[in-house]
Design an enzyme around this catalytic site. Structure first.
Site, short mmCIF file in Angstrom:
data_model
loop_
_atom_site.label_atom_id
_atom_site.label_comp_id
_atom_site.label_asym_id
_atom_site.label_seq_id
_atom_site.Cartn_x
_atom_site.Cartn_y
_atom_site.Cartn_z
CG ASP A 35 38.98 36.81 49.10
OD1 ASP A 35 39.87 36.60 48.25
OD2 ASP A 35 38.59 37.96 49.42
CG ASP A 58 40.69 40.37 58.36
OD1 ASP A 58 41.77 40.43 57.73
OD2 ASP A 58 40.25 41.30 59.06
CB VAL A 59 45.18 37.03 56.17
CG1 VAL A 59 44.79 35.92 55.23
CG2 VAL A 59 45.37 38.35 55.44
CE1 TYR A 148 51.88 44.40 47.87
CE2 TYR A 148 53.70 44.93 46.39
CZ TYR A 148 52.63 44.13 46.73
OH TYR A 148 52.30 43.05 45.94
CE LYS A 152 52.97 41.24 48.85
NZ LYS A 152 52.18 40.00 48.95
CB THR A 183 45.25 40.78 39.44
OG1 THR A 183 45.93 41.76 40.25
CG2 THR A 183 46.21 39.66 39.08
N1 LIG Z 1 49.05 41.72 40.60
C1 LIG Z 1 50.33 42.01 40.73
O1 LIG Z 1 50.93 42.72 39.90
C2 LIG Z 1 51.11 41.46 41.88
C3 LIG Z 1 52.50 41.56 41.84
C4 LIG Z 1 53.26 41.06 42.90
C5 LIG Z 1 52.63 40.45 43.98
N2 LIG Z 1 51.26 40.37 43.99
C6 LIG Z 1 50.67 39.73 45.17
O2 LIG Z 1 49.82 38.67 44.75
C7 LIG Z 1 48.81 38.47 45.74
C8 LIG Z 1 47.46 38.41 45.04
O3 LIG Z 1 47.24 39.68 44.45
P1 LIG Z 1 46.31 39.87 43.14
O4 LIG Z 1 47.08 40.71 42.21
O5 LIG Z 1 45.76 38.58 42.71
O6 LIG Z 1 45.21 40.84 43.79
P2 LIG Z 1 43.62 40.75 43.85
O7 LIG Z 1 43.20 42.06 44.41
O8 LIG Z 1 43.08 40.31 42.54
O9 LIG Z 1 43.36 39.58 44.92
C9 LIG Z 1 43.65 39.75 46.28
C10 LIG Z 1 42.61 39.00 47.08
O10 LIG Z 1 42.97 39.12 48.46
C11 LIG Z 1 41.78 39.34 49.19
N3 LIG Z 1 42.09 39.98 50.47
C12 LIG Z 1 42.48 41.26 50.69
N4 LIG Z 1 42.62 41.48 52.00
C13 LIG Z 1 42.34 40.31 52.63
C14 LIG Z 1 42.31 39.90 53.99
N5 LIG Z 1 42.58 40.77 54.99
N6 LIG Z 1 42.00 38.62 54.26
C15 LIG Z 1 41.68 37.75 53.27
N7 LIG Z 1 41.66 38.08 51.97
C16 LIG Z 1 41.99 39.35 51.65
C17 LIG Z 1 40.94 40.22 48.28
O11 LIG Z 1 39.56 40.23 48.65
C18 LIG Z 1 41.20 39.59 46.92
O12 LIG Z 1 40.27 38.57 46.63
C19 LIG Z 1 48.95 39.61 46.74
O13 LIG Z 1 49.64 39.16 47.88
C20 LIG Z 1 49.76 40.64 45.98
O14 LIG Z 1 50.49 41.47 46.84
C21 LIG Z 1 50.49 40.85 42.98
#
Ligand SMILES: NC(=O)c1ccc[n+]([C@@H]2O[C@H](COP(=O)([O-])OP(=O)(O)OC[C@H]3O[C@@H](n4cnc5c(N)ncnc54)[C@H](O)[C@@H]3O)[C@@H](O)[C@H]2O)c1
Length: 257
Positions: A35, A58-59, A148, A152, A183
């Site tokens: 992360d 950092d992805v 976004y 996606k 989240t």
């Molecule tokens: N929560 C939702 O409603 C939802 C819905 C659809 C899709 N998603 C997708 O699910 C995935 C996880 O999201 P989440 O809701 O758990 O969010 P979150 O914010 O709880 O977790 C995201 C994590 O990604 C890390 N991150 C951000 N940029 C980064 C980078 N450049 N390199 C490495 N790590 C990085 C953050 O530090 C964090 O720990 C994401 O891809 C998000 O788009 C979430």
């Protein structure tokens, strides 16, 4: 799955990634919580205990992704599983979104997905498996979510290309498209009055999701139980894909009045 199993989880320190780390660890898989938030990754790995590992990643940065996959396979390999989960979103209509904000979302959600696939393909063992956390917004448009949605949609298509390219090595590649999951990513949005209610009104099961409800699908797709599934995307959203996405900016605008 090749045994012993080892999984890299990008974005593993929070939300869906963290729930996935817990689900995989409970199945005896060694997890690397990778992360950009190094402190959170360390705390999560310590919380999980056992042989869990924390890594800074950092992805959006090729050197960082390359170094992670190299060091993990060298130190703990063979790498059997990858969860491509890191993500963020910066809302803004197409008329208003700055190029910098567009680039930030695209670099993490789209380029980050590409780079994760690139190095996963180079380092994962034959017969391994990759799961990408895409989004309902990969196919359902949302007002103010242009960057976004585009990123996606790209993640969903890259999943199919990767499945096509890696199939001959027995590597399975799938995506999950979550709807609204509770989240930190959506905590700010959920505080906008009317936003969550609007989403739920358009969700047959009548509620938002929990990270564990995505993580269980991650664990299934990475397991041998999913041995003939590749190139697929799974809507896990309480049925929200059957209706419409809420107008985020309408609720934000109402707040400003
Ligand atoms: N929560 C939702 O409603 C939802 C819905 C659809 C899709 N998603 C997708 O699910 C995935 C996880 O999201 P989440 O809701 O758990 O969010 P979150 O914010 O709880 O977790 C995201 C994590 O990604 C890390 N991150 C951000 N940029 C980064 C980078 N450049 N390199 C490495 N790590 C990085 C953050 O530090 C964090 O720990 C994401 O891809 C998000 O788009 C979430």
């Amino acid at each position: 799955m090749v045994s012993p199993a080892l999984a890299i989880i990008t974005g593993g320190a929070s939300g869906i990634g963290w729930a996935s780390a817990q689900a995989l660890s409970a199945k005896g898989i060694r997890v690397v919580i990778a992360d950009i938030n190094a402190d959170a990754a360390r705390e999560r790995a310590a919380e999980l205990g056992g042989d869990a590992v924390a890594a800074t990643l950092d992805v959006a940065d090729e050197d960082s992704v390359s170094a992670l996959f190299e060091s993990v396979t060298e130190d703990y390999g063979p790498l059997t599983s990858v969860v491509n989960c890191a993500g963020l979103t910066i809302p803004g209509t197409l008329a208003d979104l700055s190029l910098a904000d567009w680039n930030t979302t695209i670099s993490v959600c789209q380029t980050g997905t590409f780079l994760t696939f690139k190095y996963a393909a180079r380092h994962i063992v034959d017969g391994g498996s990759i799961v990408t956390i895409a989004s309902l917004n990969g196919r359902q448009p949302g007002v103010g979510l242009g960057a976004y949605c585009a990123a996606k949609a790209a993640a969903l298509m890259l999943t199919q290309v990767a499945a096509l390219e890696l199939g001959e090595r027995g590597i399975r590649v799938n995506a999950i498209s979550p709807g609204l999951v509770d989240t930190p990513l959506v905590a700010g949005l959920s505080m906008v009055p009317g936003m969550t209610e609007d989403y739920i009104e358009n969700t047959p099961l009548g509620r938002s999701g929990k990270p564990e409800e995505i993580a269980s699908m991650v664990a299934y797709l990475l397991s041998d139980e999913a041995s003939w599934i590749t190139g697929s995307a799974f809507d896990i959203n309480g049925g929200a894909h059957t209706q419409r996405y809420p107008n985020l900016l309408k609720h934000v605008a109402a707040l400003a009045l």
